[in-house]
Design an enzyme around this catalytic site. Structure first.
Site, PDB file in Angstrom:
ATOM      1  N   SER A   1       0.878  -1.145   0.008  1.00 52.55           N
ATOM      2  CA  SER A   1       0.072  -0.020   0.073  1.00 52.55           C
ATOM      3  C   SER A   1       0.860   1.154  -0.025  1.00 52.55           C
ATOM      4  O   SER A   1       1.982   1.154   0.417  1.00 52.55           O
ATOM      5  CB  SER A   1      -0.980   0.120   1.292  1.00 52.55           C
ATOM      6  OG  SER A   1      -1.342   1.267   1.268  1.00 52.55           O
TER       7      SER A   1
ATOM      8  N   TYR B   1      -1.513  -0.965  10.374  1.00 47.82           N
ATOM      9  CA  TYR B   1      -1.708  -1.258   8.824  1.00 47.82           C
ATOM     10  C   TYR B   1      -0.601  -0.689   8.069  1.00 47.82           C
ATOM     11  O   TYR B   1       0.184  -1.314   7.218  1.00 47.82           O
ATOM     12  CB  TYR B   1      -2.956  -0.364   8.357  1.00 47.82           C
ATOM     13  CG  TYR B   1      -3.132  -0.735   6.897  1.00 47.82           C
ATOM     14  CD1 TYR B   1      -3.877  -1.868   6.475  1.00 47.82           C
ATOM     15  CD2 TYR B   1      -3.241   0.041   6.014  1.00 47.82           C
ATOM     16  CE1 TYR B   1      -4.182  -2.164   5.188  1.00 47.82           C
ATOM     17  CE2 TYR B   1      -3.329   0.190   4.631  1.00 47.82           C
ATOM     18  CZ  TYR B   1      -3.717  -1.226   4.156  1.00 47.82           C
ATOM     19  OH  TYR B   1      -4.144  -1.298   2.849  1.00 47.82           O
TER      20      TYR B   1
HETATM   21  N1  LIG Z   1      -8.854  -0.527  -1.163  1.00 45.46           N
HETATM   22  C1  LIG Z   1      -7.871   0.381  -0.992  1.00 45.46           C
HETATM   23  O1  LIG Z   1      -7.913   1.483  -0.918  1.00 45.46           O
HETATM   24  C2  LIG Z   1      -6.346  -0.389  -0.839  1.00 45.46           C
HETATM   25  C3  LIG Z   1      -5.298   0.493  -0.849  1.00 45.46           C
HETATM   26  C4  LIG Z   1      -4.108   0.076  -0.665  1.00 45.46           C
HETATM   27  C5  LIG Z   1      -3.779  -1.190  -0.532  1.00 45.46           C
HETATM   28  N2  LIG Z   1      -5.029  -2.267  -0.360  1.00 45.46           N
HETATM   29  C6  LIG Z   1      -4.769  -3.583  -0.283  1.00 45.46           C
HETATM   30  O2  LIG Z   1      -5.264  -4.250  -1.369  1.00 45.46           O
HETATM   31  C7  LIG Z   1      -5.457  -5.720  -0.797  1.00 45.46           C
HETATM   32  C8  LIG Z   1      -7.106  -6.084  -1.472  1.00 45.46           C
HETATM   33  O3  LIG Z   1      -7.883  -5.204  -0.724  1.00 45.46           O
HETATM   34  P1  LIG Z   1      -9.371  -4.554  -1.529  1.00 45.46           P
HETATM   35  O4  LIG Z   1      -8.923  -3.435  -1.503  1.00 45.46           O
HETATM   36  O5  LIG Z   1      -9.395  -5.447  -2.742  1.00 45.46           O
HETATM   37  O6  LIG Z   1     -10.183  -4.974  -0.420  1.00 45.46           O
HETATM   38  P2  LIG Z   1     -11.489  -5.887  -0.570  1.00 45.46           P
HETATM   39  O7  LIG Z   1     -12.495  -5.645  -1.494  1.00 45.46           O
HETATM   40  O8  LIG Z   1     -12.012  -5.931   1.063  1.00 45.46           O
HETATM   41  O9  LIG Z   1     -10.889  -7.507  -0.516  1.00 45.46           O
HETATM   42  C9  LIG Z   1     -10.039  -7.842   0.538  1.00 45.46           C
HETATM   43  C10 LIG Z   1     -10.000  -9.231   0.237  1.00 45.46           C
HETATM   44  O10 LIG Z   1      -8.987  -9.895   1.204  1.00 45.46           O
HETATM   45  C11 LIG Z   1      -9.690 -11.328   1.745  1.00 45.46           C
HETATM   46  N3  LIG Z   1      -9.556 -11.459   3.156  1.00 45.46           N
HETATM   47  C12 LIG Z   1      -9.738 -10.524   4.304  1.00 45.46           C
HETATM   48  N4  LIG Z   1      -9.239 -11.146   5.377  1.00 45.46           N
HETATM   49  C13 LIG Z   1      -8.883 -12.741   4.856  1.00 45.46           C
HETATM   50  C14 LIG Z   1      -8.548 -13.811   5.796  1.00 45.46           C
HETATM   51  N5  LIG Z   1      -8.299 -13.856   6.885  1.00 45.46           N
HETATM   52  N6  LIG Z   1      -8.361 -14.791   5.144  1.00 45.46           N
HETATM   53  C15 LIG Z   1      -8.475 -14.784   3.773  1.00 45.46           C
HETATM   54  N7  LIG Z   1      -8.759 -13.880   2.925  1.00 45.46           N
HETATM   55  C16 LIG Z   1      -9.057 -12.644   3.368  1.00 45.46           C
HETATM   56  C17 LIG Z   1     -11.299 -10.939   1.711  1.00 45.46           C
HETATM   57  O11 LIG Z   1     -11.929 -11.981   1.210  1.00 45.46           O
HETATM   58  P3  LIG Z   1     -13.140 -12.678   2.341  1.00 45.46           P
HETATM   59  O12 LIG Z   1     -13.804 -11.614   3.086  1.00 45.46           O
HETATM   60  O13 LIG Z   1     -14.163 -13.518   1.455  1.00 45.46           O
HETATM   61  O14 LIG Z   1     -12.169 -13.697   3.234  1.00 45.46           O
HETATM   62  C18 LIG Z   1     -11.400 -10.119   0.389  1.00 45.46           C
HETATM   63  O15 LIG Z   1     -11.166 -11.066  -0.784  1.00 45.46           O
HETATM   64  C19 LIG Z   1      -5.430  -5.654   0.782  1.00 45.46           C
HETATM   65  O16 LIG Z   1      -4.226  -6.350   0.968  1.00 45.46           O
HETATM   66  C20 LIG Z   1      -5.453  -4.083   1.161  1.00 45.46           C
HETATM   67  O17 LIG Z   1      -4.631  -3.784   2.193  1.00 45.46           O
HETATM   68  C21 LIG Z   1      -6.231  -1.492  -0.665  1.00 45.46           C
END
Ligand SMILES: NC(=O)c1ccc[n+]([C@@H]2O[C@H](COP(=O)([O-])OP(=O)(O)OC[C@H]3O[C@@H](n4cnc5c(N)ncnc54)[C@H](OP(=O)(O)O)[C@@H]3O)[C@@H](O)[C@H]2O)c1
Length: 311
Positions: A182, A195
């Site tokens: 991130s 985080y």
């Molecule tokens: N969105 C942003 O602004 C942003 C910015 C920078 C970085 N990121 C990073 O991008 C990545 C993806 O996030 P996203 O933005 O796509 O959010 P998201 O739509 O909430 O997706 C998160 C994913 O992680 C899975 N997950 C969470 N906890 C888990 C666990 N204990 N075991 C297995 N799977 C788990 C969730 O699946 P289940 O709930 O089905 O388990 C979901 O598929 C993350 O690492 C996040 O830190 C996001």
């Protein structure tokens, strides 16, 4: 210099800003330069990609893109129903083999199941460590279990899965690991300490691992998105209008993943998607870092409109 000039701090401020801008540009350029060998994305089948957190957001887009490039898939997350729907869609749409591995990556037994699946495969080629989440509450409000959960999913799972894929990748002289880090990983961000620090770890880990295996056919990328429209903020408990703040700063998951995949082909070990995020990283390398951090953190607090509840 005249006596008046020596008492006027304006020239010093200008000099400081120019030096800061130059340092920022150099830092941005260093991170964006082509740093390593490239990775040929299109699969000569059979090759398999594992995507964690494939049930929504960035992970779901990776799964779809990789299927369109011909990879068989192992889809990992806790929400099995969503993974099954996606598996059917990808098999029908792209003729690839898809496997659902429902797992909570914070649990040792589930992580071991996935490690076993990986080490017993001779077609594993891409690992996307994408599963992750955040908390909108202050660090001091988190329970020990919540702290462990974040560290387990972001760090323990990503490191262990990277360790599991490497021997096969090295043996076949081909493989890509993408750790979804991130923009927060570049920041000492008050209010998101855990985080931000966990993502900083992932970026450093990825860069070091990539350097260690440069020239082996294995590439490692840290993807560092900024604000991205997914379920992330809702899951973390941020207000529902979060996406309306700073609309110019948000990207779609598709844009983020396209930059990541382009970065693999260009051999970029750190990918910062989008001009706004890249400008942020440049500013963070200057003396304006503190100002940016406190601006973001103040904005976050005003959005939450909460005071920490101490136990
Ligand atoms: N969105 C942003 O602004 C942003 C910015 C920078 C970085 N990121 C990073 O991008 C990545 C993806 O996030 P996203 O933005 O796509 O959010 P998201 O739509 O909430 O997706 C998160 C994913 O992680 C899975 N997950 C969470 N906890 C888990 C666990 N204990 N075991 C297995 N799977 C788990 C969730 O699946 P289940 O709930 O089905 O388990 C979901 O598929 C993350 O690492 C996040 O830190 C996001």
């Amino acid at each position: 210099m005249s006596k008046k000039d020596s008492h006027d701090p304006a020239w010093l401020t200008t000099l400081g800003l120019l030096a800061g801008a130059a340092a920022g540009y150099l830092a941005w350029h260093k991170l964006n330069q082509t740093a390593g060998p490239s990775f040929r994305l299109r699969s000569r089948r059979p090759e398999t990609a594992v995507v964690t957190g494939a049930s929504s957001g960035i992970g779901a887009v990776y799964a779809r893109k990789l299927a369109s490039l011909g990879y068989d898939l192992v889809l990992v997350a806790r929400r099995e129903d969503r993974l099954r729907t996606m598996a059917t869609e990808l098999t029908e749409g792209h003729g690839v083999h898809t496997e659902v591995l429902a797992a909570d990556l914070a649990l040792e037994r589930d992580l071991q199941r996935l490690e076993d699946r990986i080490v017993h495969s001779d077609s594993m080629t891409v690992l996307v460590n994408n599963a992750g989440f955040g908390y909108s509450r202050d660090f001091v409000e988190l329970s020990p279990e919540e702290i462990d959960r974040l560290l387990d999913v972001h760090l323990r799972a990503s490191v262990r899965l990277s360790r599991a894929v490497l021997p096969g990748f090295l043996q076949r002289s081909r493989g890509a690991i993408v750790n979804v880090s991130s923009l927060a990983g570049f920041m000492a961000l008050p209010g998101a300490e855990l985080y931000a620090a966990s993502k900083g770890f992932l970026t450093t880990f990825s860069r070091a691992l990539g350097r260690q295996w440069a020239g082996s056919g294995v590439v490692v990328q840290a993807l560092c998105p900024g604000l991205t429209r997914t379920e992330f903020h809702q899951a973390a408990g941020y207000p529902s209008d979060t996406g309306a703040r700073w609309p110019w700063a948000w990207m779609s998951a598709r844009e983020v993943v396209e930059d990541s995949l382009a970065g693999l082909e260009l051999g970029r070990s750190v990918v910062i998607p989008g001009a706004v995020n890249q400008a942020c990283v440049a500013i963070l390398a200057t003396p304006l870092e503190g100002v940016l951090n406190s601006l973001i953190s103040r904005r976050r607090r005003s959005g939450l409109q909460q005071k920490p509840v101490l136990h």
